[in-house]
Every structure is written in C-alpha cells, then in structure tokens.
Design a protein around this motif. Structure first.
Motif, PDB file in Angstrom:
ATOM      1  N   PRO A   1       0.825  -1.219   0.000  1.00 57.09           N
ATOM      2  CA  PRO A   1       0.000   0.000   0.000  1.00 57.09           C
ATOM      3  C   PRO A   1       0.855   1.263   0.000  1.00 57.09           C
ATOM      4  N   THR A   2       0.327   2.323  -0.600  1.00 60.78           N
ATOM      5  CA  THR A   2       1.030   3.599  -0.629  1.00 60.78           C
ATOM      6  C   THR A   2       0.877   4.298   0.720  1.00 60.78           C
ATOM      7  N   SER A   3       1.705   5.303   0.926  1.00 62.95           N
ATOM      8  CA  SER A   3       1.639   6.065   2.171  1.00 62.95           C
ATOM      9  C   SER A   3       1.636   7.560   1.850  1.00 62.95           C
ATOM     10  N   GLY A   4       0.650   8.260   2.362  1.00 62.12           N
ATOM     11  CA  GLY A   4       0.604   9.705   2.210  1.00 62.12           C
ATOM     12  C   GLY A   4       0.130  10.203   0.859  1.00 62.12           C
ATOM     13  N   GLU A   5      -0.353   9.320  -0.007  1.00 66.62           N
ATOM     14  CA  GLU A   5      -0.858   9.758  -1.303  1.00 66.62           C
ATOM     15  C   GLU A   5      -2.339  10.101  -1.195  1.00 66.62           C
ATOM     16  N   TYR A   6      -2.719  11.206  -1.837  1.00 68.10           N
ATOM     17  CA  TYR A   6      -4.134  11.558  -1.862  1.00 68.10           C
ATOM     18  C   TYR A   6      -4.519  12.278  -3.150  1.00 68.10           C
ATOM     19  N   LEU A   7      -3.551  12.631  -3.988  1.00 68.07           N
ATOM     20  CA  LEU A   7      -3.845  13.328  -5.230  1.00 68.07           C
ATOM     21  C   LEU A   7      -3.888  12.353  -6.406  1.00 68.07           C
ATOM     22  N   THR A   8      -4.969  12.417  -7.189  1.00 69.69           N
ATOM     23  CA  THR A   8      -5.061  11.592  -8.394  1.00 69.69           C
ATOM     24  C   THR A   8      -4.394  12.269  -9.585  1.00 69.69           C
ATOM     25  N   HIS A   9      -4.203  13.604  -9.522  1.00 69.88           N
ATOM     26  CA  HIS A   9      -3.636  14.366 -10.617  1.00 69.88           C
ATOM     27  C   HIS A   9      -2.431  15.183 -10.105  1.00 69.88           C
ATOM     28  N   GLY A  10      -1.586  15.578 -11.041  1.00 70.11           N
ATOM     29  CA  GLY A  10      -0.449  16.425 -10.681  1.00 70.11           C
ATOM     30  C   GLY A  10      -0.881  17.878 -10.619  1.00 70.11           C
ATOM     31  N   LEU A  11      -1.014  18.436  -9.431  1.00 68.64           N
ATOM     32  CA  LEU A  11      -1.492  19.810  -9.269  1.00 68.64           C
ATOM     33  C   LEU A  11      -0.343  20.809  -9.410  1.00 68.64           C
TER      34      LEU A  11
END
Length: 381
Positions: A368-378
């Motif tokens: 599992p990933t950690s600390g990811e929450y963005l689906t797009h590059g902002l």
C-alpha cells in the motif's frame, strides 16, 4: 398585465461562460430551462458559449452542424469571426454558437482602451482569469452584431441575455454598437460578495460598513468589479437570483435589480430511477477502482463514498466544512465502517498521475502507498 409585459422577443440570445462548458451551477440552470424557452421561440433561441475545447478533447456537449446558418457563418468568417455552430447535447438540443475569442488577444489593449474611454471600465490590473472571459464577452457581442446585420431587420425584437461579469463586455459592446438590441444582465452573486465571504468576513450583516471600491482594491478584483458594475448599470434590464443578492447588488453595484428571478433548475436532467441506479453502480465501480489504485490497497466493497464538488472556492463552496466534517468522522471511534472522502474540484493540473495509471492496470495490494491523496499532478499545490 400590461401590453409591454406581454411582448416577447423574436430572437433571444443567451450568453454564458458555461454554455457547453460545465463549470458550475449556471450550466445546470441554463441547460434545464432551455426546453421551456424553446417551446416559445423554437430555433430563434440561440445560446452562445466559449470555444474552450478546441485544442483538447472533442466537446461532449456540442454537436456541430455546419449547415445551420451556413451563409451567415461564411459571411461572419470572412469578417474575421471564428464560430462553430451546432446544437447543445441536452434534451432539447438548442442551437449554439461557440465563439473563439483567442484572436483578440493580440489587440486586447486596444479593446480595453476603447471600453475605458466609453465606460471607464478599469481593465488595467486584470489577469488572465479576467482577460479571457472579458474577450469572450466582447466576441459574443460582435457575433450578435454580425448576425443582426446579416439576418434581421430593425423591425425584429431582439434580446441578448448575459450571465455574470465574465460576459459583461458583451453588454457594453452592444449598448454602444447595436443599441436596438435589448440587453439583460444577470449576476448570480457579486464579485465583491464572493470575495468578502471567501475571506471569512461577515457579509449580510455588514453591508453598511463596506465601501465597494475599497473592497475591490483590498481583494485585488478591481477589474472584475469594474466590469460587473459597468454591465449592471449599462444593461436595459438588470436581474439577480434572490432577494438577498438583490440587496448585495444595490449596495455594491449601485443599481437595484429590476427583477429577481429565483435560481433553480428543472429536474429533467436526473435520469429515470432504473437508469439512475445503473449509472450510480457504474460510477461507484469506477471510483472504487481508482481509489484502490491510488492507495494500492483492497478496500471493502461496502465503503461509504462521500463526494464534494463545485467551483474552486474554498470557503464559499463549503470545502472547509467538508474537510472539518471528515476530521470529526476520523475522531469518531463508534463506527468501523470505511469512509472515503473525495474533493472533485477542477484546478490547474498536469493530468492523471502516471503511477496511478500504472497501478490501475496492475495493482499490488501487498504494498500500500503512504501519504498519497492526489489523483492528478497539481500546479501550485
């Protein structure tokens, strides 16, 4: 009812940044009222929107038809206007003109100088989020002028309806160049009201303490405010969508709206129950697929999905309350249910995350990933 109230236009042009361009609530308001207007005016009801999809994907809302007003379109193109004509892909399929305003970028200083000389429109501090819609409104005005000169006569009753400050230059252009066209300007909320509320200041109880020009300078919205006020004061009819916004308009724009047209929408855009459930199931499957790929984790099928959407206004659209509510749920130890919150707000981005796209096709739930929450590059996180 007086005879004047009974009159209806022979042609009605309605202009908004959200025609065939889903950004916010005006899209829903206009698209769901269109069938009712078409029953009265048929194809003499024409909508005008910005051609903002031309360099990206095919616009799903627009069905081009090069035979509609073909002779005029060719004439308008010879005049230097860039227009696509077709129909809005909604229930009633009204005629739409999509206008390319980008050719006016190179002469924007001349255009704004003319507006300053005629209306004292202060465009000097406007950034691109002002320049683009202001030039769109200008282009829409020129399109209506060209259509009138080619297809209509002085005996035709013509009304042009413009929504929000983004199209206000259309009002100013027609008032100066084609005054026989009756112009309606509608604001759904004032620029200053949005800025005051968005900066967590009291609005409705403090009107008397606020000075409009000072607030515009304070919040760096001088150009937007100047355009909104000029359009409100120059239109033949000025309307807004609620009694409380009417008070806001009279205070900040120095004109009491002539008519309050309560905001709303027809519910015809909601699918029938069976189709609704089908679409809901498809959407839920896709959202869960993306979420599992983002977290690289196998989440429970009965997870509760809570989705927030709207224009990018952190306080005015309640995004702050949404985040606080999710924090409260995180601290609530009484429930073991998995709750996933989504903020689906359009912003300046570089596209979907490449890592996310890769995991969509090949998830690894053991890492599992950690600390990811963005689906797009902002940009500008």
């Amino acid at each position: 009812m007086t005879q004047q109230q009974k009159l209806k236009p022979d042609y009605l042009f309605e202009t908004s940044w959200e025609i065939c361009n889903k950004v916010g609530g005006i899209y829903t308001v206009v698209s769901t009222k269109a069938p009712g207007i078409q029953k009265m005016l048929e194809d003499n009801y024409i909508l005008i929107g910005p051609d903002v999809w031309k360099e990206t994907d095919k616009n799903p809302d627009f069905i081009e038809d090069r035979y509609i007003y073909r002779s005029w379109r060719e004439h308008a193109e010879a005049q230097g206007l860039r227009i696509r004509i077709g129909r809005w892909n909604i229930e009633s399929n009204p005629i739409v003109f999509l206008v390319d305003f980008t050719p006016y970028f190179q002469i924007k200083d001349k255009i704004f100088a003319n507006f300053w000389e005629t209306y004292q429109l202060d465009s000097i501090s406007g950034q691109w989020d002002y320049v683009e819609p202001a030039l769109f409104g200008y282009a829409a005005g020129k399109v209506i002028e060209s259509f009138y000169e080619f297809n209509l006569t002085s005996h035709d009753r013509i009304v042009a309806h413009f929504h929000e400050w983004m199209t206000g230059t259309g009002v100013l252009y027609l008032r100066d160049r084609v005054p026989q066209v009756g112009c309606i300007f509608t604001t759904h909320a004032t620029a200053i009201g949005r800025a005051v509320a968005g900066n967590n200041l009291p609005l409705y109880g403090e009107y008397i303490n606020y000075q409009a020009d000072g607030l515009a300078r304070r919040f760096d919205i001088v150009s937007k405010f100047s355009l909104e006020r000029a359009a409100a004061q120059s239109s033949d009819a000025f309307t807004t969508v609620s009694d409380i916004t009417a008070v806001e308009c009279s205070r900040f724009l120095s004109r009491q709206p002539d008519v309050v047209t309560p905001n709303g929408f027809d519910d015809s855009f909601v699918p029938a129950p069976a189709e609704f459930e089908n679409r809901r199931g498809m959407a839920r499957h896709k959202i869960m697929q993306v979420t599992r790929a983002l977290f690289n984790a196998d989440l429970p099928d009965d997870s509760l999905l809570v989705v927030n959407s709207g224009r990018y206004e952190f306080r005015n659209k309640g995004i702050d309350l949404f985040i606080d509510a999710l924090a409260s749920l995180n601290n609530n130890k009484k429930s073991d249910k998995t709750i996933i919150g989504f903020i689906t707000v359009p912003a300046n981005h570089s596209g979907p995350s490449e890592a996310l796209l890769a995991r969509l096709n090949d998830p690894d739930f053991n890492s599992p990933t950690s600390g990811e929450y963005l689906t797009h590059g902002l940009f500008d996180q």
